[in-house]
Design a protein around this motif. Structure first.
Motif, mmCIF file in Angstrom:
data_model
loop_
_atom_site.group_PDB
_atom_site.id
_atom_site.type_symbol
_atom_site.label_atom_id
_atom_site.label_comp_id
_atom_site.label_asym_id
_atom_site.label_seq_id
_atom_site.Cartn_x
_atom_site.Cartn_y
_atom_site.Cartn_z
ATOM 1 N N TYR A 204 55.507 67.814 68.124
ATOM 2 C CA TYR A 204 54.867 66.742 67.340
ATOM 3 C C TYR A 204 55.707 65.474 67.378
ATOM 4 O O TYR A 204 56.929 65.531 67.282
ATOM 5 N N ARG A 205 55.016 64.343 67.506
ATOM 6 C CA ARG A 205 55.650 63.064 67.231
ATOM 7 C C ARG A 205 55.560 62.843 65.723
ATOM 8 O O ARG A 205 54.611 63.276 65.096
ATOM 9 N N VAL A 206 56.555 62.171 65.180
ATOM 10 C CA VAL A 206 56.575 61.932 63.735
ATOM 11 C C VAL A 206 56.465 60.432 63.471
ATOM 12 O O VAL A 206 57.263 59.649 63.991
ATOM 13 N N LEU A 207 55.454 60.062 62.662
ATOM 14 C CA LEU A 207 55.301 58.672 62.241
ATOM 15 C C LEU A 207 55.642 58.592 60.757
ATOM 16 O O LEU A 207 55.354 59.529 60.011
ATOM 17 N N ALA A 208 56.221 57.483 60.339
ATOM 18 C CA ALA A 208 56.599 57.356 58.929
ATOM 19 C C ALA A 208 56.187 56.006 58.373
ATOM 20 O O ALA A 208 56.294 54.977 59.044
ATOM 21 N N GLY A 209 55.714 56.032 57.115
ATOM 22 C CA GLY A 209 55.528 54.788 56.367
ATOM 23 C C GLY A 209 54.193 54.107 56.520
ATOM 24 O O GLY A 209 54.098 52.908 56.296
ATOM 25 N N GLY A 210 53.134 54.840 56.858
ATOM 26 C CA GLY A 210 51.814 54.212 56.932
ATOM 27 C C GLY A 210 51.194 54.096 55.553
ATOM 28 O O GLY A 210 51.487 54.888 54.653
ATOM 29 N N LYS A 211 50.380 53.094 55.356
ATOM 30 C CA LYS A 211 49.677 52.939 54.072
ATOM 31 C C LYS A 211 48.526 51.966 54.203
ATOM 32 O O LYS A 211 48.514 51.118 55.098
ATOM 33 N N LEU A 212 47.580 52.095 53.267
ATOM 34 C CA LEU A 212 46.528 51.083 53.135
ATOM 35 C C LEU A 212 46.876 50.238 51.900
ATOM 36 O O LEU A 212 48.029 50.051 51.597
ATOM 37 N N GLY A 213 45.881 49.734 51.206
ATOM 38 C CA GLY A 213 46.142 48.963 49.993
ATOM 39 C C GLY A 213 46.314 47.485 50.270
ATOM 40 O O GLY A 213 45.928 46.974 51.317
ATOM 41 N N ARG A 214 46.920 46.786 49.316
ATOM 42 C CA ARG A 214 47.012 45.317 49.402
ATOM 43 C C ARG A 214 47.878 44.860 50.560
ATOM 44 O O ARG A 214 47.687 43.782 51.101
ATOM 45 N N HIS A 215 48.863 45.657 50.899
ATOM 46 C CA HIS A 215 49.734 45.293 52.022
ATOM 47 C C HIS A 215 49.766 46.458 53.003
ATOM 48 O O HIS A 215 50.718 47.240 53.029
ATOM 49 N N SER A 220 55.421 53.896 61.596
ATOM 50 C CA SER A 220 56.189 53.726 62.832
ATOM 51 C C SER A 220 56.728 55.068 63.315
ATOM 52 O O SER A 220 57.028 55.960 62.512
ATOM 53 N N ASP A 221 56.857 55.167 64.623
ATOM 54 C CA ASP A 221 57.282 56.421 65.268
ATOM 55 C C ASP A 221 58.797 56.562 65.111
ATOM 56 O O ASP A 221 59.543 55.640 65.455
ATOM 57 N N VAL A 222 59.248 57.711 64.588
ATOM 58 C CA VAL A 222 60.700 57.872 64.435
ATOM 59 C C VAL A 222 61.364 58.219 65.771
ATOM 60 O O VAL A 222 62.579 58.178 65.890
ATOM 61 N N GLY A 223 60.556 58.527 66.776
ATOM 62 C CA GLY A 223 61.097 58.786 68.122
ATOM 63 C C GLY A 223 61.306 60.262 68.384
ATOM 64 O O GLY A 223 61.823 60.984 67.534
ATOM 65 N N ASN A 258 61.362 47.175 53.034
ATOM 66 C CA ASN A 258 62.560 46.568 52.442
ATOM 67 C C ASN A 258 63.837 47.028 53.123
ATOM 68 O O ASN A 258 64.746 46.241 53.355
ATOM 69 N N LYS A 259 63.909 48.299 53.432
ATOM 70 C CA LYS A 259 65.169 48.859 53.961
ATOM 71 C C LYS A 259 65.318 48.672 55.463
ATOM 72 O O LYS A 259 66.420 48.678 55.982
ATOM 73 N N GLY A 260 64.179 48.616 56.148
ATOM 74 C CA GLY A 260 64.249 48.553 57.615
ATOM 75 C C GLY A 260 64.287 49.953 58.188
ATOM 76 O O GLY A 260 64.750 50.888 57.525
ATOM 77 N N PRO A 261 63.823 50.110 59.423
ATOM 78 C CA PRO A 261 63.699 51.446 60.009
ATOM 79 C C PRO A 261 65.044 52.113 60.326
ATOM 80 O O PRO A 261 65.131 53.327 60.390
#
Ligand code: SF4
Ligand code: SF4
Ligand code: SF4
Length: 272
Positions: A204-215, A220-223, A258-261
């Motif tokens: 599996y590829r792992v993606l982190a930090g997706g969301k809908l909403g106001r922003h 993003s793919d952690v690699g 805020n923190k960066g990847p």
């Protein structure tokens, strides 16, 4: 375990279900079917749905579990699966349940807990990504990379024809792979009659930090491509990162913004 009685849905009830937000639709569907069964009905009607909707809204905080695991329809027999792993989703459920994410969120969120506060994990068994892993806190996408072997190529071009990404071409000696275009769907491996293309990394590829909403934010793919044991470890680490930095119930995507990847990469990368 007793046999669960199957109930059918009326057209009207199905249309009403379509209007339920997609991220709670599965759970609402299960609740409505329970309601219909409890009433001895064989057919779910719009009235059953309405009763459940009212109860759901009234007791929203009770319904919030703190996390949710969504899957694509791969386990139902989809032929496109790049990874066939039935134990992953139940194991994710078990591990997330142990973290008491609901208790954690109650200590962080001001005001009542809502569905959108839940930590979301979405598993798709191939890059078609039907369960929308790109907008979940953690998205897992099944991947099966091709590997070019020394077996003689017949130049039949079946691999070139099946690849929707135009990642494969042929020269006199055989296939040439553009790994920058390849999505690791594994279709070319199945199509190759000679064994010139065989399976490389699978997992599996792992993606982190997706969301809908106001922003909204796409995850993003952690690699990397991780096998089942390692993907579970990565998920644990990403959840650990989220629980360390979440202050007021904000989604992982906001924390990453805020923190960066790099901070997450440091958290996830060690020892994997
Ligand atoms: S993501 Fe892939 S395996 Fe899952 S249902 Fe969609 S096409 Fe099938
Ligand atoms: S794995 Fe899929 S995307 Fe990659 S080269 Fe093969 S068919 Fe194309
Ligand atoms: S790699 Fe396999 S599928 Fe592709 S042209 Fe050669 S024999 Fe045919």
């Amino acid at each position: 375990m007793g046999v669960v009685r199957i109930v059918e849905w009326s057209d009207e009830a199905l249309r009403a279900l379509d209007r339920v937000p997609f991220f709670v639709r599965k759970r609402v569907r299960a609740r409505v079917e329970e309601e219909a069964r409890a009433r001895g009905a064989d057919l779910v009607t719009a009235a059953h749905l309405e009763t459940c909707r009212r109860r759901f809204l009234k007791r929203m905080e009770d319904e919030v579990k703190g996390y949710r695991v969504e899957t694509c329809f791969g386990p139902g027999g989809c032929p496109n699966r790049a990874v066939v792993e039935e134990s992953l989703a139940p194991e994710l459920e078990r591990r997330l349940a142990r973290k008491d994410l609901k208790g954690f969120l109650l200590s962080r969120v001001r005001g009542p807990l809502k569905m959108h506060h839940e930590f979301q994990v979405s598993v798709s068994d191939c890059p078609n990504a039907c369960s929308r892993p790109q907008i979940a806190d953690i998205g897992l996408i099944g991947a099966r990379e091709p590997r070019i072997t020394d077996e003689a190529c017949s130049l039949c071009a079946a691999c070139v024809e099946i690849c929707r990404e135009k990642a494969l071409s042929l020269n006199d000696a055989g296939p040439v792979l553009d790994s920058g275009k390849c999505l690791a769907c594994g279709q070319c491996i199945e199509a190759c009659p000679t064994g010139t293309l065989k399976q490389g990394a699978r997992g599996y590829r792992v993606l982190a930090g997706g969301k809908l909403g106001r922003h909204p934010r796409l995850a993003s793919d952690v690699g990397g491509i991780f096998d089942t044991d390692r993907v579970l470890e990565v998920v644990e680490r990403v959840v650990g990162f989220y629980m360390r930095y979440c202050r007021e119930g904000e989604r992982l995507g906001e924390i990453l913004r805020n923190k960066g990847p790099d901070e997450l990469a440091g958290f996830v990368g060690n020892g994997l």
